[in-house]
Design a protein around this motif. Structure first.
Motif, PDB file in Angstrom:
ATOM      1  N   HIS A   1       0.570   1.289  -1.824  1.00 31.50           N
ATOM      2  CA  HIS A   1       1.329   0.064  -1.543  1.00 31.50           C
ATOM      3  C   HIS A   1       2.830   0.356  -1.500  1.00 31.50           C
ATOM      4  CE1 HIS A   1       2.211  -4.239  -1.739  1.00 31.50           C
ATOM      5  NE2 HIS A   1       2.899  -4.062  -2.859  1.00 31.50           N
TER       6      HIS A   1
ATOM      7  N   PRO B   1       5.782  -3.807  -8.451  1.00 33.88           N
ATOM      8  CA  PRO B   1       5.107  -4.351  -7.263  1.00 33.88           C
ATOM      9  C   PRO B   1       4.413  -5.682  -7.551  1.00 33.88           C
ATOM     10  CG  PRO B   1       4.088  -2.270  -7.995  1.00 33.88           C
ATOM     11  CD  PRO B   1       5.352  -2.442  -8.760  1.00 33.88           C
ATOM     12  N   TYR B   2       4.011  -5.914  -8.805  1.00 34.63           N
ATOM     13  CA  TYR B   2       3.310  -7.173  -9.079  1.00 34.63           C
ATOM     14  C   TYR B   2       4.265  -8.324  -9.419  1.00 34.63           C
ATOM     15  CZ  TYR B   2       3.844  -6.084 -14.092  1.00 34.63           C
ATOM     16  OH  TYR B   2       4.355  -5.788 -15.316  1.00 34.63           O
TER      17      TYR B   2
ATOM     18  N   PRO C   1       5.945  -8.151  -1.338  1.00 35.58           N
ATOM     19  CA  PRO C   1       6.262  -7.038  -0.431  1.00 35.58           C
ATOM     20  C   PRO C   1       7.570  -7.199   0.350  1.00 35.58           C
ATOM     21  CG  PRO C   1       3.928  -7.510  -0.338  1.00 35.58           C
ATOM     22  CD  PRO C   1       4.535  -8.552  -1.233  1.00 35.58           C
TER      23      PRO C   1
ATOM     24  N   LEU D   1      -4.557  -2.367  -1.348  1.00 33.04           N
ATOM     25  CA  LEU D   1      -4.104  -1.001  -1.644  1.00 33.04           C
ATOM     26  C   LEU D   1      -3.833  -0.856  -3.135  1.00 33.04           C
ATOM     27  CD1 LEU D   1      -1.390  -0.507   1.168  1.00 33.04           C
ATOM     28  CD2 LEU D   1      -3.599   0.677   1.042  1.00 33.04           C
ATOM     29  N   ARG D   2      -4.088   0.329  -3.654  1.00 30.67           N
ATOM     30  CA  ARG D   2      -3.639   0.605  -5.021  1.00 30.67           C
ATOM     31  C   ARG D   2      -2.115   0.765  -5.003  1.00 30.67           C
ATOM     32  NH1 ARG D   2      -7.503   2.676  -8.837  1.00 30.67           N
ATOM     33  NH2 ARG D   2      -5.887   4.082  -9.621  1.00 30.67           N
ATOM     34  N   PRO D   3      -1.458   0.643  -6.167  1.00 31.43           N
ATOM     35  CA  PRO D   3       0.012   0.572  -6.180  1.00 31.43           C
ATOM     36  C   PRO D   3       0.742   1.727  -5.494  1.00 31.43           C
ATOM     37  CG  PRO D   3      -0.849  -0.151  -8.280  1.00 31.43           C
ATOM     38  CD  PRO D   3      -2.022   0.364  -7.498  1.00 31.43           C
TER      39      PRO D   3
ATOM     40  N   LYS E   1       3.736   2.411   1.457  1.00 29.66           N
ATOM     41  CA  LYS E   1       3.775   1.577   2.669  1.00 29.66           C
ATOM     42  C   LYS E   1       5.067   0.762   2.755  1.00 29.66           C
ATOM     43  CE  LYS E   1       1.132  -2.148   4.845  1.00 29.66           C
ATOM     44  NZ  LYS E   1       0.095  -3.152   4.535  1.00 29.66           N
TER      45      LYS E   1
ATOM     46  N   TYR F   1      -3.379  -6.826  -2.061  1.00 32.02           N
ATOM     47  CA  TYR F   1      -2.812  -6.155  -0.889  1.00 32.02           C
ATOM     48  C   TYR F   1      -3.758  -5.138  -0.246  1.00 32.02           C
ATOM     49  CZ  TYR F   1       1.306  -8.146  -3.136  1.00 32.02           C
ATOM     50  OH  TYR F   1       2.189  -9.003  -3.717  1.00 32.02           O
TER      51      TYR F   1
ATOM     52  N   ASN G   1      -3.389  -5.431  -7.732  1.00 31.20           N
ATOM     53  CA  ASN G   1      -2.693  -4.940  -6.540  1.00 31.20           C
ATOM     54  C   ASN G   1      -3.692  -4.694  -5.406  1.00 31.20           C
ATOM     55  OD1 ASN G   1       0.360  -3.741  -6.276  1.00 31.20           O
ATOM     56  ND2 ASN G   1      -1.040  -2.815  -4.780  1.00 31.20           N
TER      57      ASN G   1
END
Lengths: 433, 433
Positions: free
Chosen positions: A236, A189-190, A194, A231-233, A239, A229, A225
């Motif tokens: 995230h 995710p990093y 998104p 949100l924690r990963p 979502k 965003y 994160n």
């Protein structure tokens, strides 16, 4: 058409989770399948190959659910460093130079090490994946291969990488007699914004394939994160829709209770990489809590540059040891659970439901270790010995898909001498380039 | 009289702590000593035995500073249990039955495993020590042996045990060409009442020998010590006078800053047993803090029943890995430090100042590992490979006191086949008694 049949006689077989986890008896293999395992002697037709198993312990082949095989070229090239310096000064500048040939020889070195050490299935997330698939094809190992994509690049490069990932999955899923399967794998995710990450989710839906990504390996990444965003990963990725696909995440070191609950609810597997997490000082994953919550936890070596070997016996032992020491509970991750993590849970985590157990109807992916050795005596509890006392180098024979690939410690399918020489040459070449 | 001389040519040699920790060159051994090591080729007289070292990495023999060798008979006999249940239901009832012969075969099994795995010196604290010394004498290994005494018994039994401990030290210290030395060893502050413990201190003074004991392995034991004596174990042992003798304590898992300072001030060594401490869920010793305070930290396997092997490469790797993961600092216990802990610091901790390093004038206790293997390639940093990638089974040759005891993985001094058979028979016999 005559079938290819073998009977193992007088062996000991590990069947963790069953009433008698060390079974003494017989196992029959026909073509690529186990067709019988039990205490009773089966009818053996004349001319059937019989293997005397009396000095051997048979186990399911080990399943390595997270790694980057070609990184064995960088084994020992930078240790005991802070993560960012290690990546920026050591790993990335070298990896940038990797050609398809480099990946081919690095992967060959790793597959050789893994096969000789009893790993019969490995997951690989890397670049130049066609060359990785080549090695898998002719080595006889089973593998779950995917182009891992870092999306911190201009849109047209993103498009090209995604197209590569999709093309690779399309071309190779189900190939090599079914030994190769694929997943869709944004790197993390990093490293994938998104919008870009969601295109991988869509691709996974289109191809009907599961997904894999790095997640929550370091505390810093989790905090970043949340900052980026809100949100924690885990939330995230939820979502972004990742968990609408069957999914496996690598690492999962920094998880809170709520995140564990989300992973459990979506049946997301976690590839626990204890050796790499310790070496890079990422922390100690909450494995006892994950297991208690019903999350499927499997084991991975990660790349050899952060491990620094691909010995799945060592990962199994680390998983059984560190959570006891850190939690203060000597019953945490008992030996049978650690063995399941390295075999059955591993296979299930990479969505191979016919692999990871010794049972009739399963694929014949299994190994034999030589138990007549000082460090594996007395024969008090052979399952304990497999987890707490054995190592990769105790592996005597290896079969994948019914075919013997290692015999008396020698790999039958790869040219070891050549691979050793090429690995050294390739490393020296990379230093000079 | 002709001397027994050997030259190793074209080898790589680990000399941690020096400017070039991996030296390429030559080493000369005469009788029991290393007489030369360097890059320059020495003058080689005609007829001198020369060993081609080009596929080998030479290292000091590993020094195992805490263990109970005969307990290998109980390997795998009880795992994943709460400490008290493990001791009371599994270990003690079996150990109570141990005869001198049992100890002889259990120790033989362990010495065989240790020699083949590159351990050239081990400390042993147990009972029936004459039989342990016998094994050491004919196996060719180096050992620091002591009768470990549990004092929870009537006074006449205490007297008899102390007399045994003293007699053993008197009879064996300096024997077997100097390969056997001794220490005085009350088992632990919680198993030896203060008065009795102080008699060991006196005996150590009388015999001019160092002391060894278990200390602060579990939190419970520390709390009990404070409750019973109003002092934590370090202050308690200081008060009993132990630290007026050169001393080594085993475990030291639960230490506060003040205790670390006391140990440093008295130059008390700590034998760190990471595998056993994790498996028994004792906790994680504060090794980075101990090293920073100047305490000499060495490595031990403890008994094989709580490990469950005697692979000192594994202890070295655990020491290098777990403190990174637990502290969050990837530079904690770097590879050269872990190697020193397993070699030089180990030798110094058991008061053998001519062992543990490859240098002219040192005893020729050294090992060679086969580095032309997939998991030890490429040859980027051989010191890193020795710590992070290798295992006991990579050991090709072993020399102790100038004499080769393992050649191409085979022990030259012990009858392996017989020991393996006897170890299994002894275990089965113990179950029936």
């Amino acid at each position: 058409m005559s079938s290819n049949k073998m009977v193992i006689a007088n062996g000991r077989f590990l069947v963790p989770g069953s009433e008698k986890p060390v079974l003494s008896g017989y196992m029959t293999i026909e073509n690529d399948l186990i067709t019988y395992i039990g205490e009773e002697k089966p009818v053996i037709e004349e001319g059937t190959v019989t293997l005397d198993g009396s000095r051997l312990l048979f186990m399911p082949g080990l399943v390595n659910t997270h790694g980057h095989a070609a990184m064995s070229l960088l084994r020992g090239y930078g240790d005991d460093m802070v993560l960012q310096a290690w990546l920026q000064e050591k790993m990335w500048p070298m990896e940038e130079k990797f050609t398809g040939d480099d990946v081919y020889w690095g992967t060959s070195l790793s597959v050789l090490e893994m096969l000789k050490g009893g790993t019969t299935t490995f997951l690989d997330m890397y670049d130049h994946m066609d060359r990785v698939a080549e090695v898998v094809e002719h080595s006889g190992i089973r593998a779950v291969l995917m182009r891992g994509v870092i999306g911190l690049c201009p849109e047209e490069v993103q498009n090209q990488k995604l197209a590569e990932a999709v093309a690779f999955a399309r071309n190779w899923h189900g190939k090599a007699d079914g030994r190769i399967t694929s997943m869709i794998s944004p790197h993390a995710p990093y490293t994938c914004p998104p919008d870009f990450f969601m295109r991988f989710v869509q691709a996974a839906h289109d191809l009907d394939l599961p997904m894999h990504t790095h997640m929550s390996e370091t505390l810093r990444e989790v905090e970043q994160n949340a900052a980026d965003y809100g949100l924690r990963p885990v939330a995230h990725l939820e979502k972004l829709g990742m968990f609408t696909r069957p999914s496996l995440i690598a690492h999962g070191v920094h998880l809170n209770d709520e995140e564990i609950e989300i992973l459990a609810r979506h049946k997301v597997g976690v590839s626990h990489n204890p050796g790499s997490n310790l070496k890079l000082a990422s922390g100690v994953a909450r494995v006892p809590e994950l297991l208690r919550a019903g999350v499927k936890v499997s084991l991975g070596t990660d790349g050899a540059a952060s491990n620094n070997n691909l010995d799945m016996f060592e990962e199994m032992r680390l998983a059984a040891l560190i959570h006891k020491g850190v939690s203060g509970d000597p019953t945490a991750v008992p030996a049978p659970e650690a063995l399941l993590m390295a075999t059955q849970y591993g296979a299930e985590s990479v969505f191979l439901n016919q692999v990871g157990r010794l049972a009739a109807g399963m694929k014949a992916d299994f190994i034999a270790i030589d138990i007549d050795q000082p460090h594996l005596l007395p024969h008090s509890d052979l399952l304990s010995h497999a987890v707490y006392s054995a190592s990769a180098k105790d592996v005597e024979h290896v079969w994948v898909n019914g075919k013997q690939v290692v015999k008396h410690g020698q790999c039958l399918t790869l040219d070891e001498e050549k691979i050793r020489r090429k690995a050294q040459e390739t490393f020296e070449g990379l230093l000079k380039r």
